[in-house]
Scaffold this active site. Structure first.
Site, mmCIF file in Angstrom:
data_model
loop_
_atom_site.group_PDB
_atom_site.id
_atom_site.type_symbol
_atom_site.label_atom_id
_atom_site.label_comp_id
_atom_site.label_asym_id
_atom_site.label_seq_id
_atom_site.Cartn_x
_atom_site.Cartn_y
_atom_site.Cartn_z
ATOM 1 N N GLU A 10 11.722 -31.662 -4.750
ATOM 2 C CA GLU A 10 12.106 -32.080 -6.042
ATOM 3 C C GLU A 10 12.498 -33.645 -6.132
ATOM 4 O OE1 GLU A 10 13.902 -30.010 -9.020
ATOM 5 O OE2 GLU A 10 12.650 -28.280 -9.259
ATOM 6 N N GLU B 280 0.909 -1.255 0.081
ATOM 7 C CA GLU B 280 -0.025 0.072 0.006
ATOM 8 C C GLU B 280 0.747 1.287 0.101
ATOM 9 O OE1 GLU B 280 -0.018 -2.495 1.823
ATOM 10 O OE2 GLU B 280 -2.288 -3.120 2.655
HETATM 11 C C1 AOF Z 1 -0.041 -5.276 4.165
HETATM 12 N N1 AOF Z 1 0.728 -5.010 3.121
HETATM 13 O O1 AOF Z 1 2.110 -5.362 1.690
HETATM 14 C C2 AOF Z 1 1.975 -6.896 3.629
HETATM 15 C C3 AOF Z 1 1.391 -7.080 4.747
HETATM 16 O O2 AOF Z 1 6.710 -6.781 10.101
HETATM 17 P P1 AOF Z 1 5.867 -6.203 9.167
HETATM 18 O O3 AOF Z 1 5.483 -4.541 9.519
HETATM 19 O O4 AOF Z 1 6.424 -6.195 7.830
HETATM 20 O O5 AOF Z 1 4.460 -6.701 8.835
HETATM 21 C C4 AOF Z 1 4.359 -8.095 8.627
HETATM 22 C C5 AOF Z 1 2.797 -8.480 8.534
HETATM 23 O O6 AOF Z 1 2.161 -7.772 7.561
HETATM 24 C C6 AOF Z 1 2.661 -9.891 7.848
HETATM 25 O O7 AOF Z 1 2.765 -11.010 8.506
HETATM 26 C C7 AOF Z 1 1.227 -9.744 7.281
HETATM 27 O O8 AOF Z 1 0.314 -10.259 8.154
HETATM 28 C C8 AOF Z 1 1.093 -8.533 6.782
HETATM 29 N N2 AOF Z 1 1.767 -8.024 5.435
HETATM 30 N N3 AOF Z 1 0.223 -6.343 4.991
HETATM 31 O O9 AOF Z 1 -0.949 -4.686 4.629
HETATM 32 C C9 AOF Z 1 1.449 -5.700 2.902
HETATM 33 N N4 AOF Z 1 3.043 -7.749 2.975
HETATM 34 ZN ZN ZN Z 2 0.740 -3.253 5.890
#
Ligand code: AOF
Ligand code: ZN
Length: 327
Positions: free
Chosen positions: A259, A47
């Site tokens: 694999e 985002e």
């Molecule tokens: C989102 N957008 O692009 C992703 C999300 O440790 P952080 O802050 O990077 O948070 C990781 C967690 O955030 C991950 O386990 C998942 O629940 C969420 N990932 N959320 O809004 C994103 N990659």
């Molecule tokens: Zn996020």
């Protein structure tokens, strides 16, 4: 959402243990003005990347995301905050976040007056780009795809052991593309002795691709002195699937390709640790060669591991079948 899925596909294999998420920001007239995808661990979420590109045009607009925006302070601040601050008025996401630490974004957004729609193309996203991560988030184990190539009569080699190349060049090229999007590839030490694989993802000219999965060798015995994998692979001295998966989960590995060979495949299947089967079936008959699986714990027909076919596609002259265990 299809554009957001395409964004997420671009970063597959680079985000673990975080999910590869894609996001598209539309301005108030519905024009796509920002595209983004999750950056490597510790970096911005999808985002934030899309909002950055959209700039002031996000004001009054819509964010379309493959995963529910996070509501937590993790390694990065909450995406719900970033969306609100940018003036986004509508959020559409495909899949709800099963991670209890990050979940609740939809409610936070709604509470701050943003309209939220959930479930758009949920099936595509949860079977596609977020499949492995959703499995990992729910079970704590990496998602395992067992891939093999066999003849139409289910043999992986001829009687004398020769096996290069059962599947077509098209199928082999496809496998290399897939490898680049994975976190790890597992083979047994028997396969290392027999085939001496490099397990790298290469292009049509044999040049290694930029992104490479972690090669993992499983088995008790030492690797031969001259083996290509001897200095590059993680060698796990066990044959117990859960010990392998625990060791990989601890390294942040989410998406794994198994694999070979047949004994290792049998152990994973018998332990219920194959989450998807990807078969390349070549239109050839080999008669007396070895089978793709040994010792999966099936001694009578009622023990058969029943699968549901998700997809059947031609891969050059071969048939590619994707199937998942019945639940
Ligand atoms: C989102 N957008 O692009 C992703 C999300 O440790 P952080 O802050 O990077 O948070 C990781 C967690 O955030 C991950 O386990 C998942 O629940 C969420 N990932 N959320 O809004 C994103 N990659
Ligand atoms: Zn996020």
């Amino acid at each position: 959402m299809r554009l957001a899925i395409a964004e997420s596909e671009r970063v597959r294999g680079t985000t673990s243990p975080n999910p590869p998420v894609g996001c598209v920001v539309l301005d108030r007239n519905g024009e796509a003005v920002g595209f983004g995808a999750t950056q490597p661990v510790g970096g911005p979420h999808a985002e934030v990347m899309a909002l950055k590109q959209a700039g002031a045009r996000a004001q009054g607009g819509t964010a379309v995301v493959t995963l529910e925006p996070c509501a937590h302070y993790g390694r990065t601040p909450p995406c719900t905050e970033a969306l609100r601050e940018a003036g986004i008025e509508h959020v559409v996401h495909a899949v709800s976040d099963p991670n209890p630490r990050a979940a609740g974004g939809a409610k936070v957004l709604t509470d701050s007056g943003i309209t939220v729609e959930s479930g758009l193309l949920e099936r595509e996203v949860s079977r596609g780009p977020l499949r492995a991560w959703l499995h990992y988030a729910r079970t704590g184990r990496p998602h395992v795809t067992w891939k093999y190539a066999a003849s139409l009569d289910g043999r992986t080699a001829a009687q004398d052991g020769t096996s290069q190349w059962i599947s077509s060049e098209t199928s082999r090229a496809e496998v290399h593309d897939q490898r680049a999007k994975l976190d790890a590839i597992i083979v047994g030490s028997g396969t290392v002795r027999k085939d001496d694989p490099a397990l790298t993802a290469r292009d049509a000219g044999g040049i290694p691709l930029a992104r490479q999965p972690l090669p993992v060798v499983v088995g008790m015995s030492d690797l031969p002195a001259g083996a290509k994998l001897r200095h590059t692979a993680l060698h796990l001295r066990t044959r117990v699937p859960d010990e392998v998966l625990d060791a990989l989960a601890a390294r942040g590995v989410v998406d794994v390709l198994l694999e070979g060979g047949p004994t290792l495949a049998g152990a994973f299947i018998g332990a219920g640790r194959v989450d998807r089967v990807l078969a390349y079936i070549a239109p050839a008959l080999l008669g007396d060669g070895p089978a793709a699986v040994l010792g999966a714990g099936v001694s009578t027909i009622t023990d058969a591991v029943r699968l549901t076919v998700e997809d059947v596609t031609m891969s050059g002259p071969d048939v590619r079948i994707s199937a998942v265990p019945r639940t």
